[in-house]
Design a protein around this motif. Structure first.
Motif, PDB file in Angstrom:
ATOM      1  N   SER A 117       0.969  -0.920   0.226  1.00 60.03           N
ATOM      2  CA  SER A 117      -0.164  -0.077   0.033  1.00 60.03           C
ATOM      3  C   SER A 117       0.933   1.539   0.198  1.00 60.03           C
ATOM      4  O   SER A 117       2.320   1.330   0.516  1.00 60.03           O
ATOM      5  CB  SER A 117      -0.899   0.292   1.252  1.00 60.03           C
ATOM      6  OG  SER A 117       0.032   0.557   2.737  1.00 60.03           O
ATOM      7  N   ASP A 118       0.385   2.366  -0.835  1.00 60.93           N
ATOM      8  CA  ASP A 118       1.464   3.776  -0.589  1.00 60.93           C
ATOM      9  C   ASP A 118       1.129   3.821   0.566  1.00 60.93           C
ATOM     10  O   ASP A 118       2.452   5.145   0.587  1.00 60.93           O
ATOM     11  CB  ASP A 118       0.134   5.032  -0.964  1.00 60.93           C
ATOM     12  CG  ASP A 118      -0.189   4.724  -3.175  1.00 60.93           C
ATOM     13  OD1 ASP A 118       0.842   3.359  -3.141  1.00 60.93           O
ATOM     14  OD2 ASP A 118      -0.765   5.279  -3.312  1.00 60.93           O
ATOM     15  N   TYR A 119       0.544   3.970   1.392  1.00 60.53           N
ATOM     16  CA  TYR A 119       0.895   3.951   3.282  1.00 60.53           C
ATOM     17  C   TYR A 119       1.984   3.688   3.560  1.00 60.53           C
ATOM     18  O   TYR A 119       3.537   3.806   4.038  1.00 60.53           O
ATOM     19  CB  TYR A 119      -0.418   4.060   3.851  1.00 60.53           C
ATOM     20  CG  TYR A 119       0.051   3.566   5.929  1.00 60.53           C
ATOM     21  CD1 TYR A 119       0.436   5.780   5.904  1.00 60.53           C
ATOM     22  CD2 TYR A 119       0.443   2.847   6.703  1.00 60.53           C
ATOM     23  CE1 TYR A 119       1.245   5.620   7.627  1.00 60.53           C
ATOM     24  CE2 TYR A 119       1.199   2.916   7.927  1.00 60.53           C
ATOM     25  CZ  TYR A 119       1.552   4.289   7.997  1.00 60.53           C
ATOM     26  OH  TYR A 119       1.550   4.509  10.082  1.00 60.53           O
ATOM     27  N   CYS A 120       2.454   2.037   3.605  1.00 65.83           N
ATOM     28  CA  CYS A 120       3.280   1.576   4.120  1.00 65.83           C
ATOM     29  C   CYS A 120       5.196   1.678   3.135  1.00 65.83           C
ATOM     30  O   CYS A 120       6.171   1.527   3.880  1.00 65.83           O
ATOM     31  CB  CYS A 120       3.168   0.052   3.420  1.00 65.83           C
ATOM     32  SG  CYS A 120       2.541  -0.949   4.644  1.00 65.83           S
ATOM     33  N   ILE A 121       4.368   2.060   1.547  1.00 60.54           N
ATOM     34  CA  ILE A 121       5.522   2.328   0.672  1.00 60.54           C
ATOM     35  C   ILE A 121       6.015   3.974   1.565  1.00 60.54           C
ATOM     36  O   ILE A 121       7.749   3.815   2.159  1.00 60.54           O
ATOM     37  CB  ILE A 121       4.838   3.255  -0.150  1.00 60.54           C
ATOM     38  CG1 ILE A 121       4.634   1.107  -1.034  1.00 60.54           C
ATOM     39  CG2 ILE A 121       6.191   4.358  -1.181  1.00 60.54           C
ATOM     40  CD1 ILE A 121       4.637   1.966  -2.706  1.00 60.54           C
ATOM     41  N   LYS A 122       5.099   4.793   2.142  1.00 60.53           N
ATOM     42  CA  LYS A 122       5.565   6.060   2.750  1.00 60.53           C
ATOM     43  C   LYS A 122       6.793   5.781   3.799  1.00 60.53           C
ATOM     44  O   LYS A 122       7.110   6.549   4.392  1.00 60.53           O
ATOM     45  CB  LYS A 122       4.635   6.637   3.154  1.00 60.53           C
ATOM     46  CG  LYS A 122       4.557   8.388   2.512  1.00 60.53           C
ATOM     47  CD  LYS A 122       3.353   8.688   2.769  1.00 60.53           C
ATOM     48  CE  LYS A 122       2.558   9.510   1.195  1.00 60.53           C
ATOM     49  NZ  LYS A 122       1.395  10.153   0.736  1.00 60.53           N
ATOM     50  N   GLN A 123       6.290   4.377   4.861  1.00 61.29           N
ATOM     51  CA  GLN A 123       6.668   4.772   6.107  1.00 61.29           C
ATOM     52  C   GLN A 123       7.949   4.108   6.014  1.00 61.29           C
ATOM     53  O   GLN A 123       9.409   4.206   6.357  1.00 61.29           O
ATOM     54  CB  GLN A 123       5.831   3.339   7.002  1.00 61.29           C
ATOM     55  CG  GLN A 123       4.981   3.830   7.128  1.00 61.29           C
ATOM     56  CD  GLN A 123       4.725   5.527   7.986  1.00 61.29           C
ATOM     57  OE1 GLN A 123       3.906   6.715   7.794  1.00 61.29           O
ATOM     58  NE2 GLN A 123       5.401   5.112   9.331  1.00 61.29           N
TER      59      GLN A 123
END
Length: 160
Positions: free
Chosen positions: A94-100
């Motif tokens: 997910s984009d959120y996990c990528i950002k993290q």
């Protein structure tokens, strides 16, 4: 047809034990685990239930997977952000996990990696024409996933 008969199927309980060992060995994505569970001959409902259970028990954590992936690719393979993001998206993160995960990148080390790659490639590049040489160096660094503006700045600082 022959292989189907010989393939062992597991009960959800047995599959959970095997999947837990699979996840404990190294970080996995939900998609990798899902594929593995289906290969055990489980029903879709059982597969989703086991994935939820593995996540609750912290054996499966996509945010942790993304952080580990980023550390490996930028630390060891010296990949740029763009290539790392592309790799994570290809794995269904997910984009959120990528950002993290991208928070693992230390900008100073990132720039050092870029300059080291540039110096190494520049020393082995046989092209004499300055324009073509710059083009080849730029292409090399962009293909490693580095952002175009950073690549241009690095090449200017090298004076190539």
């Amino acid at each position: 047809m022959e292989q189907q008969k010989n393939k062992k199927t597991y009960t959800p309980k047995e599959a959970l034990i095997k999947a837990a060992a699979y996840c404990a060995y190294q970080e996995r994505t939900q998609q990798e685990v899902r594929t593995k569970l289906f290969s055990y001959g489980l029903e879709p409902d059982d597969v989703e239930e086991l994935i939820v259970r593995l996540s609750q028990e912290k054996l499966l954590d996509e945010e942790r997977y993304a952080q580990s992936y980023v550390r490996g690719k930028y630390g060891l393979k010296k990949w740029g952000r763009r290539k790392i993001v592309q790799g994570l998206k290809a794995k269904g993160i997910s984009d959120y996990c990528i950002k993290q995960g991208l928070k693992e990148i230390d900008f100073e080390v990132y720039e050092q990696n870029l300059l080291q790659l540039l110096e190494k490639k520049n020393s082995t590049e046989k092209e004499k024409n300055p324009f073509t040489r710059r083009q080849k160096l730029t292409y090399f660094l962009v293909s490693k996933g580095y952002e175009n503006d950073l690549v241009q700045d690095a090449i200017k600082s090298l004076g190539a």
